[in-house]
Write an enzyme that holds these catalytic residues in place. Structure first.
Site, PDB file in Angstrom:
ATOM      1  CG  ASP A  60      -1.927  -0.979   1.320  1.00 53.73           C
ATOM      2  OD1 ASP A  60      -2.238  -1.556   0.264  1.00 53.73           O
ATOM      3  OD2 ASP A  60      -2.462  -1.207   2.424  1.00 53.73           O
ATOM      4  CE1 TYR A 124       4.478  -6.728   3.244  1.00 55.03           C
ATOM      5  CE2 TYR A 124       3.870  -9.047   3.235  1.00 55.03           C
ATOM      6  CZ  TYR A 124       3.876  -7.809   2.618  1.00 55.03           C
ATOM      7  OH  TYR A 124       3.297  -7.643   1.395  1.00 55.03           O
TER       8      TYR A 124
END
Lengths: 281, 281
Positions: A60, A124
């Site tokens: 994002d 992540y």
């Protein structure tokens, strides 16, 4: 003489604050995607068919990548040899110029290789900063690169967060931990979380900050794939546990509810602390 | 009722890439000094006399500060009490908003205290990166925050650099190691270097770069004061020793020549790797 097509897997890095996310957007927006810059740079390779990057892992607006990946096909004029891997890296980086996007590696792969579907897992890392009473106390070199959770709590109860993270590990219906958008309703919500760690971490030049009680922490997650905003929701919920707003048991119950609406609206972590660390093949 | 004047010593941090240096410049330039922003923020304290920051340590365009210092006098309307230290920090940071400048600390000091002349020493850190064949290989998160010396040399001979640094330690005429500008010709060129260290250093998130052979090094210098561009010239000369372009003995000879023109013109290190670490009182 036939023109031949070569497929490459590339690994690349970016500072996400400048971009609308990694995916391509229409070029007339004020802030566009990382992919727009990659494809613009790739036109300098003078392909006979425009080059498209097929990106392995969506990120994002404001989310960074230490290493994301994509595959691309390059079709050159008849008689021209396929690009060597080093040539490809050099040419793309040269044309990316001052953009904070950088090609790290390139590998020639077979036609059947797919950056997204061939990936075995994604890792992540989310960076947290404690010891700040106010966001203005974030070191200027760390701005946009971590999250200092607000509130009167200057520290986090890390053992409670670690206990809570254990409930997330393994195979679950993560419906509560995804955000919904137009593309997600038909995506299966079951995922297998292979790793969920919380570790102390160094900050940028933090060995020189003698006068502050700043502490950096890293939350690391690995899974074959993640749901939309799943990492930011999981991190936010763990931070709420660290702040005493939720209990570890609440995390288990949130999972069992299997309802995106049940997620506490205050808890989603902002994009600034999130880094795609690696895509594993 | 008399209006009273209070003097404060403040410590502040900045990301230098955005600024023309720390010192005030005329406000009509496209890039202005850190001091311009500090004084603009201070006007929100509503003093009855405009607030001037007397900065302890000049830094050039592109040079960063982990911690610089300044003193300032605040004269308030009659009857208004002196600002508390925390109030001052909070108000200045609030009005610095998104600028990468941050007030770290504030202390009420006596009228005779002078940020520049009361300082006992300054410490600078210079960050070097080895393992890059080209500047485009600098991690995007480290851009503008280190120097990757160019050339075919992917590593530096650190023991030779450490040997050379020993010649710089102590009291010398550093004429060769200063740049001249209109203000410097009458400045005495003798300085006493109290510390000259070269140490390995962590990079930002470098524990996650498994695929690269990047190495960060920090050169640290401490002295009561430094000559114009002395640190960048000393670092550049030490790097030239690390690359085999100069010998440690050449550093000794450059010192003995006492001539700014004798300094090899290729050797001045760029501003991006330089950080004012601390001003000691």
């Amino acid at each position: 003489m036939f023109s031949s097509r070569s497929r490459y897997l590339v690994f690349f890095q970016y500072f996400g604050t400048k971009y609308s996310g990694v995916m391509e957007t229409s070029n007339d927006q004020s802030v566009v995607g990382v992919q727009n810059y990659l494809e613009r740079a790739a036109q300098n390779l003078k392909p006979i068919v425009p080059i498209k990057f097929c990106i392995s892992s969506r990120t994002d607006t404001g989310v960074h990548a230490l290493c994301n990946s994509a595959h691309l096909d390059i079709q050159r004029e008849p008689g021209k040899p396929a690009f060597q891997e080093k040539q490809l890296i050099h040419c793309l980086n040269k044309h990316l110029k001052s953009e904070p996007i950088r090609i790290l590696k390139a590998h020639r792969v077979t036609d059947g290789f797919h950056a997204r579907f061939s990936a075995l897992s994604r890792t992540y890392v989310y960076r947290l900063l404690t010891g700040c009473a106010h966001p203005s106390e974030i070191p200027v070199f760390e701005r946009d690169l971590c999250w200092a959770p607000p509130g009167h709590f200057n520290s986090l109860n890390v053992p409670a967060m670690q206990e809570a993270a254990q409930f997330l590990l393994g195979t679950h219906d993560f419906s509560t931990f995804r955000s919904l958008n137009s593309k997600t309703p038909f995506q299966p919500p079951v995922r297998t979380l292979l790793q969920a760690d919380i570790q102390p971490s160094p900050g940028f030049l933090s060995h020189h900050y003698e006068h502050r009680k700043l502490e950096f922490w890293e939350v690391k997650f690995r899974s074959r794939s993640f749901l939309y905003r799943q990492v930011r929701r999981m991190v936010g919920a763990l931070v709420a546990v660290g702040q005493g707003k939720l209990t570890p048991q609440d995390i288990k119950e949130l999972l069992e509810i299997k309802d995106s609406q049940a997620f506490p609206s205050y808890a989603m972590a902002p994009p600034s602390g999130l880094f795609l660390k690696a895509v594993e093949y």
